[in-house]
Design an enzyme around this catalytic site. Sequence first.
Site, PDB file in Angstrom:
ATOM      1  N   GLU A  15      42.275  33.862  38.617  1.00 26.58           N
ATOM      2  CA  GLU A  15      43.584  33.297  38.262  1.00 26.58           C
ATOM      3  C   GLU A  15      44.349  32.857  39.506  1.00 26.58           C
ATOM      4  OE1 GLU A  15      44.577  35.659  34.096  1.00 26.58           O
ATOM      5  OE2 GLU A  15      45.135  36.583  36.006  1.00 26.58           O
ATOM      6  N   GLU A  50      50.811  42.680  36.369  1.00 29.22           N
ATOM      7  CA  GLU A  50      51.388  42.991  37.679  1.00 29.22           C
ATOM      8  C   GLU A  50      50.570  42.358  38.796  1.00 29.22           C
ATOM      9  OE1 GLU A  50      54.045  44.076  38.658  1.00 29.22           O
ATOM     10  OE2 GLU A  50      54.853  45.680  37.432  1.00 29.22           O
ATOM     11  N   CYS A 107      40.772  48.441  41.399  1.00 31.65           N
ATOM     12  CA  CYS A 107      41.348  47.679  40.290  1.00 31.65           C
ATOM     13  C   CYS A 107      40.278  47.046  39.406  1.00 31.65           C
ATOM     14  CB  CYS A 107      42.279  46.600  40.838  1.00 31.65           C
ATOM     15  SG  CYS A 107      43.036  45.561  39.565  1.00 31.65           S
ATOM     16  N   SER A 167      48.188  39.874  38.807  1.00 28.41           N
ATOM     17  CA  SER A 167      48.043  38.421  38.848  1.00 28.41           C
ATOM     18  C   SER A 167      49.364  37.708  39.103  1.00 28.41           C
ATOM     19  CB  SER A 167      47.418  37.926  37.538  1.00 28.41           C
ATOM     20  OG  SER A 167      46.092  38.390  37.406  1.00 28.41           O
ATOM     21  N   ALA A 173      48.834  46.464  33.955  1.00 25.15           N
ATOM     22  CA  ALA A 173      48.207  46.363  35.268  1.00 25.15           C
ATOM     23  C   ALA A 173      47.716  44.947  35.542  1.00 25.15           C
ATOM     24  CB  ALA A 173      47.044  47.353  35.365  1.00 25.15           C
TER      25      ALA A 173
END
Length: 393
Positions: free
Chosen positions: A353, A237, A344, A239, A234
């Site tokens: 990021e 995916e 999330c 970032s 997860a």
Amino acid sequence: MSDVDGLLTHLPEDPYPLYDVLRNKGRVLWLDGAQRWLVTGHEEALAVLRHPRMSSDRTRWDGYRPAPGYDRSAGMFTMDPPGHTRLRGLVQRAFTARVVEGLRPRIQQLVTEFLDAAEKRGEIDLIADFAGPLPAIVLAELLGIPSEGQLRYRRWATTMMGAIDPVSHATSSEQAAAGQRADDELTAYLGEIIALRRRDPRPDLISALLAAEESGQRLTGIELLEMCILLTVAGLETSVNLIGNGVGALLAHPAQLARLRDEPELLNSAIEELLRYDAPIQLSGRVPTEDIEIDGQTLRKGQMVGVVLGAANRDERAFTDPHELDLGRSPNNHVAFGRGIHFCLGAPLARIEGATAIGELVRRFPGLRPAGKPQRRTNPHVRGFTSLPVALR
């Protein structure tokens, strides 16, 4: 409705016009061919994602069957309370804002190193050379994977990412087989790391998860292993696709790219708008545990409900000029990270990021431009590039 049904097996290069067609047919729409609901309205998506009787457990779906050869459907992200509450509470104690913020200097260092190397070449594939390896290294170091194992870790995680499709089962048999092999190998490797950390704790996330307590409970060995794998997949995916989709959107909108370069103070607002404009995760599944009425439609117990996050983020009732990229958009109540109890967990890390990577790329390379034909992924669950060539000067 064949094009609409096709959304569940193959995401078009530009799905947003089709999302508009869908929304005009019904914000909560039943698809006879696919035997499920699709939710495309923003208000309706929030209602589903927040509803206490909407389950994330795919096995509650009347039409559930395990994906052929590879099924990563267990774990916290597909659990309901009270199990989900317990696991998330344990993980949040070890995945605090302080821990995530403490990663910022290392993220900045990695971004600088990648862009220094890229500057010498003058042209890179943004995914293979930057957006892909950056979050993989950060996650590996966060978990406590030693440097000599990080290349294999990245390869396993990338292979698993390409094989996971928890809503539509559109994954090919070859992808499923490769995903299963990668899952087996990563599981065995993480098992070894966990065993080492039990004997010799380190300042890393695996050690923190081993020590985490909530109401006197701990993660079991299987739960810890599953958590590490799910955080890996997860986290990558979100970032990778945030950086890739974000840069892709900026390249397609030169005026907004120039605006960000001239107004760097817009960076945080820009990240939220890039998340809204081209969300990393496009489709999220829920199953009603009782009959529920939303937007005048009765969603029956046991039916599959696909929440099209990308469509909700372009809803004209929620966003002015929703198909326009506006880096200063405010307010921006997007649902790119979901909502409700399954919001999330890695959103703060993805934001740091994304902001560091995109901000530095734009600042350092005023000549940033496309350098070839990009290649899009077609998995209906996620949206991202497999290749995005860019010139830096």
